[in-house]
Design an enzyme around this catalytic site. Sequence first.
Site, PDB file in Angstrom:
ATOM      1  CE  LYS A 110      -1.740   1.756   4.027  1.00 45.25           C
ATOM      2  NZ  LYS A 110      -1.645   3.192   4.291  1.00 45.25           N
ATOM      3  CG  ASN A 111       2.133   2.820   3.594  1.00 44.89           C
ATOM      4  OD1 ASN A 111       0.972   3.143   3.300  1.00 44.89           O
ATOM      5  ND2 ASN A 111       2.504   2.579   4.844  1.00 44.89           N
ATOM      6  NE  ARG A 132      -0.649  12.176   7.024  1.00 45.41           N
ATOM      7  CZ  ARG A 132      -0.819  13.385   7.511  1.00 45.41           C
ATOM      8  NH1 ARG A 132      -2.020  13.894   7.671  1.00 45.41           N
ATOM      9  NH2 ARG A 132       0.205  14.115   7.848  1.00 45.41           N
ATOM     10  CB  CYS A 142      -5.116   6.093  10.317  1.00 47.61           C
ATOM     11  SG  CYS A 142      -5.564   4.607   9.429  1.00 47.61           S
ATOM     12  NE  ARG A 168      -0.853  10.523  10.051  1.00 45.74           N
ATOM     13  CZ  ARG A 168      -1.185   9.442   9.331  1.00 45.74           C
ATOM     14  NH1 ARG A 168      -2.409   8.971   9.362  1.00 45.74           N
ATOM     15  NH2 ARG A 168      -0.284   8.831   8.579  1.00 45.74           N
ATOM     16  CB  ILE A 184       2.368  18.232   5.971  1.00 40.12           C
ATOM     17  CG1 ILE A 184       1.498  19.491   5.921  1.00 40.12           C
ATOM     18  CG2 ILE A 184       1.500  16.994   5.976  1.00 40.12           C
ATOM     19  CD1 ILE A 184       0.935  19.722   4.533  1.00 40.12           C
ATOM     20  CG  ASP A 185       6.712  20.346  10.380  1.00 39.24           C
ATOM     21  OD1 ASP A 185       6.036  19.301  10.465  1.00 39.24           O
ATOM     22  OD2 ASP A 185       7.817  20.482  10.937  1.00 39.24           O
ATOM     23  CG  ASP A 200       2.423   1.365   9.568  1.00 40.51           C
ATOM     24  OD1 ASP A 200       2.078   2.227  10.398  1.00 40.51           O
ATOM     25  OD2 ASP A 200       2.777   1.649   8.409  1.00 40.51           O
ATOM     26  CB  ILE A 211       5.889   6.427  14.927  1.00 36.43           C
ATOM     27  CG1 ILE A 211       7.102   5.491  14.876  1.00 36.43           C
ATOM     28  CG2 ILE A 211       5.762   7.275  13.661  1.00 36.43           C
ATOM     29  CD1 ILE A 211       8.444   6.116  14.600  1.00 36.43           C
ATOM     30  NE  ARG A 269      -7.370   4.595   4.671  1.00 36.88           N
ATOM     31  CZ  ARG A 269      -6.479   4.837   5.637  1.00 36.88           C
ATOM     32  NH1 ARG A 269      -6.836   4.854   6.882  1.00 36.88           N
ATOM     33  NH2 ARG A 269      -5.228   5.082   5.343  1.00 36.88           N
TER      34      ARG A 269
END
Length: 433
Positions: free
Chosen positions: A22-23, A93, A117, A122, A124-125, A305, A327, A397
């Site tokens: 998936k990722n 995401r 999720c 979370r 995104i800087d 995960d 994490i 998902r």
Amino acid sequence: MDKFVIKGGRKLTGEVTISGAKNAAVAILPAVILSDEPCIIENVPLISDVNICICILTEMGAEVTMMDKNTYRIDPTKICNFCVPYEMARKMRASYYFLGALLGKFNKARVSMPGGCPLGDRPIDQHLKAFAAMGAEYTLSQGMIDLKANKLHGCQIFFDVVTVGATMNAMLAAVRAEGLTIIENAAKEPHIVDLANFLNSMGANIMGAGTDVIKIRGVEHLHGATYAVIPDQIEAGTFMAAVAATKGDVIIKNVIPKHLESITKKMEKIGVNIEQYDDSIRVWVDGPLVKANIKTAPHPGFPTDMQSQIATLLTLAEGTSIITENIWEQRFRYVDELRRMGADITVNGKVALIEGTGNLMGAPVKACDLRAGAALIIAGLAASGITEIEDIYHIERGYDCMEGKLRALGADIEKVSVPDKADAKNSEIKKAI
Ligand code: EPU
């Protein structure tokens, strides 16, 4: 509304084939935008996050043909819409990869803040910092991120935290930028290497992916390519945990054993037998399961995960196990649901203490995120009695036909459609008015 109904207590046996990662897929599909020619992507998992990626590409003007259930031909040459709206971005995401890909190809992008999720804050800087270092300007307004640049240029980026998403996004933006980009403190996950391999197969010049320094020399054009996504390391780990929890014996095919090293090592410590072959592993249990301590960390550490799935296994092991989640701050939300099934787990901040009780009991539960859902399936398979899992859209998902694969291994799991009582009540009230 669908739910899984599981009658627990059956050992898993036989063979299962792992799908594409998936990722990796959710980054590789947007990466096709960077090509000046059509690409063919193989071994794409059949999951809803991929469906959303495909919808976004189609809305943008890409021509997408599904050649078989895991292969897509994508022609990005007619893309004329550079916006990913809220309705699509909120569902996933990884919609943030459209920022890097669009910026890298067209010097502009407009993408809604990503969903995904609920794992806590979370930010995104680091993504934005990388784009800015390459010469892009960004504005955030009304939930949309707007990026534009006259021209992207190579630069040096040092990430403040090890981040998968920002590392991949920086790679996407840098492959066509002018000059050399150096990413330091880069993430090293297998999907980072997979994205780099795909981009290189289109003519990009990326070196060092899989180490913490990645160097990218920008090229003017990228050509079409045919590329197969790597197998999903987390799906494989999830099946390993499910086999162990049911004390089964299964050959897990289409895996890269090297990617599973941290998971394999911990499982062996817990008492799971694992035999590795070239692209498959055999997993079986013929003795007691014992406690273990686990700390999640970026690759090659133990993956966050897999944290909830291994925690479920540890509820069945002898002794007290300690899990430290480093994490995501909200990755213990599944614990309340496992407690409903008889698990003895205490959470204090980022540490969970698991007293192995040796057994779990079926109960109605809810998946609160993708991996939490996977953990509940494992719990249901090992538990006595019936487990009903709601909100399985989270599971769909990221897992390709989970229930079908489990049924083929002997599990008693069904997907059942249930009418939503709240919806039914609402329509009753509307009719009455
Ligand atoms: N972070 C920042 N700033 C940023 C980006 C990240 O502070 O700009 C922090 C995060 O808050 C987090 C840490 O850095 O504490 C790591 O985040 P990362 O960017 O690596 O995560 P991600 O890219 O958003 C991906 C996976 C997740 C997986 C994490 C960690 C995708 C689409 N998602 O998320 O997968 O947990 O890496 O490995 O690749 C899942 O599959 O269930 C899942 C949640």
